[in-house]
Design an enzyme around this catalytic site. Sequence first.
Site, PDB file in Angstrom:
ATOM      1  N   SER A 145       0.695  -1.197  -0.062  1.00 27.68           N
ATOM      2  CA  SER A 145      -0.059  -0.186  -0.118  1.00 27.68           C
ATOM      3  C   SER A 145       0.908   1.206   0.042  1.00 27.68           C
ATOM      4  CB  SER A 145      -0.838   0.050   1.169  1.00 27.68           C
ATOM      5  OG  SER A 145      -1.963   0.979   1.009  1.00 27.68           O
ATOM      6  N   ASP A 295      -2.426   5.932  -4.033  1.00 29.17           N
ATOM      7  CA  ASP A 295      -1.541   5.416  -3.421  1.00 29.17           C
ATOM      8  C   ASP A 295      -0.775   4.356  -4.398  1.00 29.17           C
ATOM      9  OD1 ASP A 295      -3.386   3.455  -3.333  1.00 29.17           O
ATOM     10  OD2 ASP A 295      -2.768   2.769  -1.218  1.00 29.17           O
ATOM     11  N   ASP A 297      -0.684   1.032  -4.868  1.00 31.82           N
ATOM     12  CA  ASP A 297      -1.523   0.000  -5.445  1.00 31.82           C
ATOM     13  C   ASP A 297      -2.747   0.343  -5.859  1.00 31.82           C
ATOM     14  OD1 ASP A 297      -2.283   0.137  -2.492  1.00 31.82           O
ATOM     15  OD2 ASP A 297      -3.314  -1.610  -2.731  1.00 31.82           O
ATOM     16  N   ASP A 299      -5.667   1.804  -4.764  1.00 30.65           N
ATOM     17  CA  ASP A 299      -7.008   1.530  -3.945  1.00 30.65           C
ATOM     18  C   ASP A 299      -7.297   2.972  -3.280  1.00 30.65           C
ATOM     19  OD1 ASP A 299      -5.177   1.066  -1.931  1.00 30.65           O
ATOM     20  OD2 ASP A 299      -6.093  -0.744  -1.019  1.00 30.65           O
TER      21      ASP A 299
END
Length: 571
Positions: A145, A295, A297, A299
């Site tokens: 993340s 961010d 990744d 999400d």
Amino acid sequence: MTTLERAKLWLSDTFDKETRDAVQLLIDSNSPDLEDSFYKELEFGTGGMRGIMGVGINRLNKYTLGQATQGLANYMLSQFKGEDIKVAIAYDVRNNSREFGKLVADVLTANGIKVLLFKDHRPTPELSFTVRDKKCHGGIVLTASHNPPEYNGYKVYWNDGAQIVPPHDEAIINEVYSVKFEDIKFDGNDHLIEWIGEEQDDVYIDACIENSIYQDVGKENLNIVFTSIHGTTYTTIPKALKKAGFKKIDLVKEQMIPSGNFPTVDSPNPEEPAALEMAMDLAKITNADIVIGTDPDGDRLGIAIRNLEGEIQLLNGNQTNTILTYYILNEWRKQGKITGKEFIGSTIVTSDIFFDIAQKFGVDCKVGLTGFKWIGKMIRDFEGKEKFICGGEESFGFMTGDFVRDKDSCGSILLACEIAAWCKANGKTMYQYLIEIYQETGMYYEGLINLVRKGKEGAEEIQEMMKNFRENPPKELAGSLVEEIKDFKEQTNFTVSKNERTIMNDIPKSNVLIYYTQDGTKVCVRPSGTEPKIKFYISVKESIHSETDFRDTLKSLEQKIEDVRRDLKLN
């Protein structure tokens, strides 16, 4: 067993030469990293694991990833006997993610499990979507993340596209910890790998547009600045915005280059204004109406809009979700789609404003523990009984509809830009729209305080702090008496004025405390599950009657947050 004894186990022939040499170097140099690398096992939690990359049982590496994947393979083989098991795998831009993705694929195929492996970086929500779209039995994404560059991680999804929850989570954890390193099957079978790429992006983007767009108003006049902050969404967001009809999109080109070192920011976290500084600077040049960042990744999303002074200001997660939720529910009501059997999803650390919004529109607001996997569980639990509309949590996550079963920046960004365009076409800003909502619900304002405590000693200090807050709760916060104490570890709700303790068993146990005061102030205390932090979520509320009251009300609420911080001795 001592730390040194644990380390020496990694000098056996079970481990490759590169690993043995690295461990020997830690031992010979008496490195301080030796203790942290071997004092405990890297926790495989209820959603997966996250940690610093390196050798050792408390690090993310070939062997800890292999152990996790072998345990998952063992469990899936027991759950889906006689089936041709299929697992989708994605990975983000972090260092080693591509290699880790192939390693994980190899372990699965070595166990006879077919793998759908993305050819390149892809956002986590696209992985969640793909699990259901391709009728997979599960999914894995390699990501940490928004953690610093030295971290990586591993998240597991089940066949509904949501992260694993009970009963599968504990069962998988037991399987993982029963795997010995020498039992891991690393010799994969490439014939069982199906590579997927841009063709899947188009299917995912179309689903985002279908589930997140409500009206076509003023899209050609909205000025957008977007940054992927070196993350995965360079593959999806610009394409999605154009396909949805937005014309004026300026990209922060330096940050559209994927990199696990995140060279232009100290932290790739869109919750922090500094991460969007370059985007905000570009917005001044382009006169942007909205600034958006994601961010690594893809999400989480950060949204900045023009405040009453005309300056670009980052919204917090609760504010963003308030705007998105209110707008969606209003559209559903206009379309006659609300029947009383619909719900929105939230979490225990998220603002209570969502109860007020849900009540206004005649839908239910269901609440779970921190993390979107619990919202995913809500969807599964009530499928066929109640319709899920949208859900969000304070940590900059939101999803529209249930086509993705995790927080999804793509659909949320499309929706946010539609709202910004609609507001502009109607002669107001998103910020003014937020204030209009506050006039109906009361103005909620939140503060998040993170205390970082690293390493073994830090973990022990966080445990001691939680113990103290549990045994010696505050009696008063910001001049208001504490009236209610919810302890999710003990599953009790204590009403102070009545000296009455009741049982809460509708939410699973978790090491979380919530204090409510008589004036509605809410404070949640919890250790982070993914970082060496203890977090304090503070929410305060006052009535607001017009836009002219906003500045004074905001100042009052900001002071109340500071008073709570002082009373908890967090200064």
